[in-house]
Enzyme design. Structure first.
Site, PDB file in Angstrom:
ATOM      1  N   TRP A 326       0.829  -1.215   0.000  1.00 18.85           N
ATOM      2  CA  TRP A 326       0.000   0.000   0.000  1.00 18.85           C
ATOM      3  C   TRP A 326       0.859   1.259   0.000  1.00 18.85           C
ATOM      4  CZ3 TRP A 326      -2.011   2.498   4.993  1.00 18.85           C
ATOM      5  CH2 TRP A 326      -1.158   2.258   6.068  1.00 18.85           C
ATOM      6  N   ASP A 327       2.164   1.078   0.267  1.00 13.32           N
ATOM      7  CA  ASP A 327       3.110   2.182   0.244  1.00 13.32           C
ATOM      8  C   ASP A 327       2.931   3.048  -1.002  1.00 13.32           C
ATOM      9  OD1 ASP A 327       3.962  -0.019   1.828  1.00 13.32           O
ATOM     10  OD2 ASP A 327       6.021   0.740   1.866  1.00 13.32           O
ATOM     11  N   GLU A 468       0.755  -2.939  12.777  1.00 13.22           N
ATOM     12  CA  GLU A 468       0.776  -4.407  12.665  1.00 13.22           C
ATOM     13  C   GLU A 468       1.055  -5.119  13.987  1.00 13.22           C
ATOM     14  OE1 GLU A 468       3.675  -4.749   9.549  1.00 13.22           O
ATOM     15  OE2 GLU A 468       2.125  -4.969   8.016  1.00 13.22           O
ATOM     16  N   LYS A 582       3.044   0.257  16.407  1.00 11.56           N
ATOM     17  CA  LYS A 582       4.210   0.276  15.525  1.00 11.56           C
ATOM     18  C   LYS A 582       4.280   1.565  14.725  1.00 11.56           C
ATOM     19  CE  LYS A 582       6.307  -2.450  11.773  1.00 11.56           C
ATOM     20  NZ  LYS A 582       5.994  -3.435  10.733  1.00 11.56           N
ATOM     21  N   GLN A 583       3.132   2.018  14.248  1.00 12.10           N
ATOM     22  CA  GLN A 583       3.142   3.139  13.315  1.00 12.10           C
ATOM     23  C   GLN A 583       1.802   3.852  13.350  1.00 12.10           C
ATOM     24  OE1 GLN A 583       3.326  -0.206  10.480  1.00 12.10           O
ATOM     25  NE2 GLN A 583       2.607   1.309   9.013  1.00 12.10           N
TER      26      GLN A 583
END
Lengths: 734, 734
Positions: A326-327, A468, A582-583
């Site tokens: 998806w980046d 994630e 994580k993000q």
């Protein structure tokens, strides 16, 4: 003003793998790692090809590295001089990132005197199948030089070897290598032509998987001996007569000569920069990091085809299976939309062309519609394994759910297509398959919707959001909002398509019952549950039950590690049962849908989630940076921007996961840095179909100047502190 | 014909902990581990009390062990003789499991001659607060004997110590210990009276947490010196004047004398056996194992109260927190229903009385209705932790989902209540809260129902079925079918309650909108998805996706273990991603609902699942055994029956999990053995409200004779091979 050169002085053996990424040159068809011509596979040289893959046994399927036509080293008086084995007196590498040219300059002590070797090379941006190198040797004493140069077919592979057969040949002063892949028997042809300003004794030999020219001559002290290599790469997927094309190309290049082709190459780069350069007054380092990031995006932009996407590690190697994540849509697309919409279209066309793969993936799980691959290779094949992580304690593979539960991937495709439509004003992608993609993605989410029997709201359960570390959660705010967005877009395109053209109308009406679909998608958009800010705290829960998790600091969490390499996520990971993420997750949602939330909500969620975020993904920092700008905190955005923009420059990221090389370039970080600069600091956005800028520059920046393309026109944006000037420079010609 | 005695000859130090379980005596109020009077806490003696718990700090909450009033050892000529320290010449233990009397008989060599010690003891089945012991000493030479006997307050605890305060006292020739618990300040009072046929010098001393009588006398060679101890146990939860009652009871016992009270005790046991004994002609070992299992069920049956259930390890200690699991309703209930319905009612009354706890648990997860505790203590408090397993590799607690996802527990309660109604014909339990329990359980499941927005079927997602190795699965066949059963029962009781009595009608109508509930439950029963047999294989998938798991043999799976203690379940357990299951799951469902499936389906599923089952739970073998009988395979059932019936006899089960003692008796196994004999081999069932028998005896069995109580009458069942005779013996008087 910086000089557009990235240097490394001295030879640092520990930097070999990082430098492969940092000094990469590329042209979208291929990427050449920033290694030296004399390197063999233990030093990870690679000419990584876009969009062609092979699989050996049950190992991961990955893209191909072409046989290395740059391979070259020298002997002086029968003694070889080459890195990393023979330590030099001086050594430096330099990348001209304005023009994608890599220089090396090395001096050895032969005992009698100094031997100097210089080289420069590039992957032609004008002619994507062509690589050229200039190589110079100079000694300050007379001596016998022997040059070994040719094609090294013993390429570095992570999960290879991929060439079951390697045919080495020479004819007509050219040498050739054709690799035949294991699974599909694809062919990769490399052809090399040699030219020199001096005469030598010549011999062509094959040595294992190498075909080499051995050139011997007597070198006089102080004289520069220059030679040139023209290398072409064609595969059987490019064309049937790939080898003829390869031969013809190097012959033509040799005829034209090095200076001519490097000139066209440079001119092509200047054309790119004429639109894409971003000038920052007041912060040369930031400007260098940002344009260096833009350089990397140019290196990997597919311009040789109209349907291809970009891998998560660009063209820096086989890491992450060369797969598209998806980046691309969420982090890289905007740069191309704003500076080269044709490339944006090519990226999205890849998704349209892999719709069948996405439908097959959905089907394999028993779902309707399109479930795009988490790690997409050709045809939309999902290269993601069910076991992506090795448990450091048991050395056993751990079942991960990236492939089956990260359903937000499909919404990213819809988001990309709609963004293309909005920024270009073109409906071509929609007409050309985009509508089907949007409808199939909406059908996919519709099929996943769950309703509590006694409640009139819809849910999405058992998913993984962007973060994630928390697997298999219910009602992830980001995922639900993006699914709702997908329903909204689907309803929108269903309502508009009839007015587009008759053929399309006929085609779609034959395929779908649009009335029923419209009704369903509108109902779903209405009833899908979106976690709302809590009354007093204004915090949006990342997913059901997030608020009950342990609230621990990142520092304390790190203190609990038994092994620095242990996985933080999964069922028992240290982060899994805590609030540490994580993000960017909720923050990504707020960034995309910032207009729907009050300033207070944006700010409170930023402040809540930022200290709880590891930023363990290169997709994280820029989302926090952009939202910080929207919260009028450019100085909080700044370090996160620098982190994104410098990722490949400082190469501090993880290079290894156990024995697996995972380093490489980080185009999503580069794209995120661009987005932060343009959409964050300069505050570019659309309002009622008009381009607007709401600047929020970091305190020490005086101004930003850049151009962007919007609906076919080029606009120059000049931003100073809180003021913005947007000037229309006229039509953009691709 | 066996002699109703279980022996152990010789002293085997390694069997001390097992023997504590194997030689247990008990009366439902308390259980006395089969340890020796001289044992101290390192040998795990315990007088485990039913239904009273304490918690110290954050350690697991567990039932109490009473101060040990049996504590006794002797000295001869100033040298102590006691096990396990002083090795004997001869030693044996014997349990008369027809009458719950434990004998020990030990001979030591004093150097000059032999010292013999004998004792017998029992927990009175007639007077539940009373324990009595007879103790004899005999030496074959003259010598000085010193007896140390009294109450040892330094009890064995797994998560103790529970008595913050221990008050030791003596008066009026009695000695007493009162322990005051840590958390609730409950009191446990123990009183001891001593009587002897010989005179001695007497002294009472306190020694740490012990209060002891020291009795000295000169023993003549060859003379038996007998003394008696009467011990009473009362707690402040039994009555306010617990200590007065304790005193009164031992005084009375001493007055009546040992012979009188043991006679009443034996008579009470004979009464129990007059209904519950099962006679098997042709297989003495099986008969012994089965009646020994029945013995254990009698030992733990709560008869001193009208509302109490049985812990998973009975009264053999604090293992498994002394908590009540689904074991009671699904595996033990039938024995009591068939032989002593009052006890069955007491067990179910406990569930009715803990409805509030179940509602609180549901609420804590945001659910409506009643979510019964996975590990139920008083008030329905769920003692189950979120972290039940320690990872052997990291030593970290692993998040388990037994408590939050094993939703089938609530249906087990409904199943138990309805079984009581059907077998006794009494509606008293229904009127007395049972209807509310059933409705609240149905409301719980209703609230959990999920509906795919575009499908008209309901699902239950993210659960754990009986097989705990596969966590967080969707549509577990057992769970869904039991939830459907709950909806059916709820609809049934809603339709019948109005005809029961006016008060009940008023009470329920005030609480519920019965019309709406009926409509919902009938709808749910209709639409809840029940996994069906696959077309060709006839296999019912245990849950969504089970068929895709790796099909590996148990043997191969075991070969993959890195540590013999590693957990097979959880997210990454070796069994989790394979078809290997811990215990009967689909087979349990087929057993309960066998009437709904063809013989072919029953057989094919038995044959499919049996080799894939570890039988790692004592709840597994009997389910396979019973279904094997229904498939006319009594000889395949036989070894599984023997496994269930012998569990506590052979004590091969796990005694330790790391440093935690998990041994104990296995009443669910005992109950399962009974069910297999009566419902499997003899084939007892209900058909249209009539008792029927469809015998399927193992090949070497000639006949089975037993009695069961059905709707108030006693029936004698005589089964020979394929013939059955059912005779009504008239009214049963409790």
């Amino acid at each position: 003003m910086k000089d557009w050169i990235i240097w490394e002085n001295g030879f640092h053996i520990e930097n070999i793998s990082q430098n492969g990424n940092k000094f990469l040159v590329g042209n979208g068809y291929l990427g050449i790692r920033g290694t030296l011509p004399e390197y063999e596979k233990s030093e990870f040289p690679a000419i990584n090809l876009a969009g062609i893959y092979d699989q050996v046994g049950v190992a991961w399927r990955e893209p191909l590295n072409a046989p290395n036509g740059l391979y070259t080293y020298i002997e002086f008086n029968n003694k070889p001089y080459r890195l990393p084995g023979d330590l030099p007196l001086n050594h430096r590498m330099a990348l001209d990132y304005r023009h994608g040219i890599l220089y090396r300059d090395t001096v050895w002590d032969s005992g009698d005197g100094k031997i100097k070797v210089k080289s420069e090379r590039f992957a032609s941006l004008e002619e994507k199948h062509l690589i050229a190198m200039k190589y110079s040797i100079c000694s300050d004493v007379d001596g016998e030089v022997r040059i070994h140069t040719g094609i090294d077919g013993d390429v570095w592979d992570i999960n290879g070897p991929h060439y079951d057969e390697l045919i080495l040949s020479d004819s007509d002063q050219l040498i050739q290598a054709v690799g035949i892949t294991h699974k599909n028997k694809d062919k990769v042809g490399v052809c090399e032509a040699y030219d020199a300003s001096f005469s030598s004794q010549k011999q062509i030999i094959t040595l294992g998987r190498k075909i080499l020219r051995v050139l011997s001559f007597h070198a006089k002290a102080g004289v520069n001996y220059d030679f040139y290599k023209y290398i072409s790469v064609y595969t059987s997927k490019d064309c049937l007569n790939y080898i003829d094309n390869a031969i013809e190309l190097v012959k033509k290049a040799k005829e034209e000569g090095y200076e001519t082709i490097i000139e066209s190459h440079i001119a092509e780069w200047e054309t790119k920069w004429s639109i894409s350069e971003v000038i920052i007054d007041g912060d040369d380092s930031a400007m260098e990091a940002l344009n260096y990031s833009i350089y990397h995006l140019h290196c990997i932009a597919p311009r040789h085809t109209d349907s291809l996407s970009i891998a998560a590690r660009g063209l820096s190697g086989q890491m992450y299976k060369g797969a598209v994540f998806w980046d691309t849509e969420m982090f890289m697309l905007d740069f191309f939309l704003f500076t080269e919409p044709t490339v944006a279209k090519t990226l999205l066309k890849y998704r349209i062309d892999t719709l069948e793969g996405a439908k097959r993936k959905a089907q394999s799980y028993g779902y309707q519609g399109a479930f795009y691959a988490w790690e997409s290779q050709e045809g939309g094949y999902d290269a993601c394994s069910d076991y992506n992580v090795i448990d450091v304690f048991t050395k056993r593979p751990m079942r991960t759910y990236f492939k089956d539960k990260q359903i937000h991937i499909s919404s990213a495709i819809v988001y990309g297509i709609m963004r293309y439509v909005n920024y270009t004003g073109n409906l071509d992608l929609l007409a050309d398959g985009g509508i089907e993609v949007i409808i199939e993605c909406a059908r996919f989410y519709y099929d996943l919707l769950l309703k509590k029997v006694d409640k009139d709201r819809y849910e999405l359960n058992d998913v993984i959001g962007p973060d994630e570390y928390h697997e298999r959660v219910n009602n992830n705010a980001y995922t639900n909002r993006m699914a709702k967005y997908t329903f909204e877009c689907a309803a929108h395109v269903i309502k508009m398509y009839r007015h587009m053209n008759k053929d399309l109308d006929d085609k779609l009406s034959a395929q779908y019952n649009m009335t029923v679909l419209l009704e369903r998608f509108e109902d779903a958009a209405l009833k899908l549950y979106i976690p709302q800010p809590e009354d007093t705290s204004k915090i949006i829960r990342q997913f059901d039950g997030y608020e009950q998790l342990e609230d621990v600091s990142l520092k304390e969490l790190k203190g609990r590690l038994l092994d620095e390499k242990e996985y933080w996520g999964g069922a028992y990971g240290l982060a899994s049962h805590t609030k540490i993420i994580k993000q960017a997750d909720v923050v990504t949602m707020l960034n995309i849908f910032s207009g729907e939330y009050s300033d207070e909500i944006l700010l409170k969620n930023w402040e809540y989630y930022e200290p709880r975020t590891e930023h363990g993904s290169s997709l994280s920092a820029c989302m926090y940076a952009m939202l910080a700008c929207k919260c009028n905190m450019p100085d909080k955005a700044y370090p996160l921007f620098i982190k994104s923009a410098s990722t490949d420059l400082v190469q501090k990221g993880k290079q290894w996961a156990g024995l697996i090389y995972i380093g490489g370039t980080h185009p999503a970080s580069s794209g995120g840095a661009y987005m932060t600069a343009v959409e964050g600091f300069a505050g570019i956005c659309l309002e009622d179909g008009k381009l607007k800028a709401y600047p929020n520059l970091p305190r020490h920046w005086n101004s930003m100047i850049f151009k962007i393309i919007y609906r076919g026109d080029i606009y120059k944006i000049e931003v100073t502190k809180k003021l913005a000037k947007i000037s229309n420079l006229g039509k953009y010609k691709a």
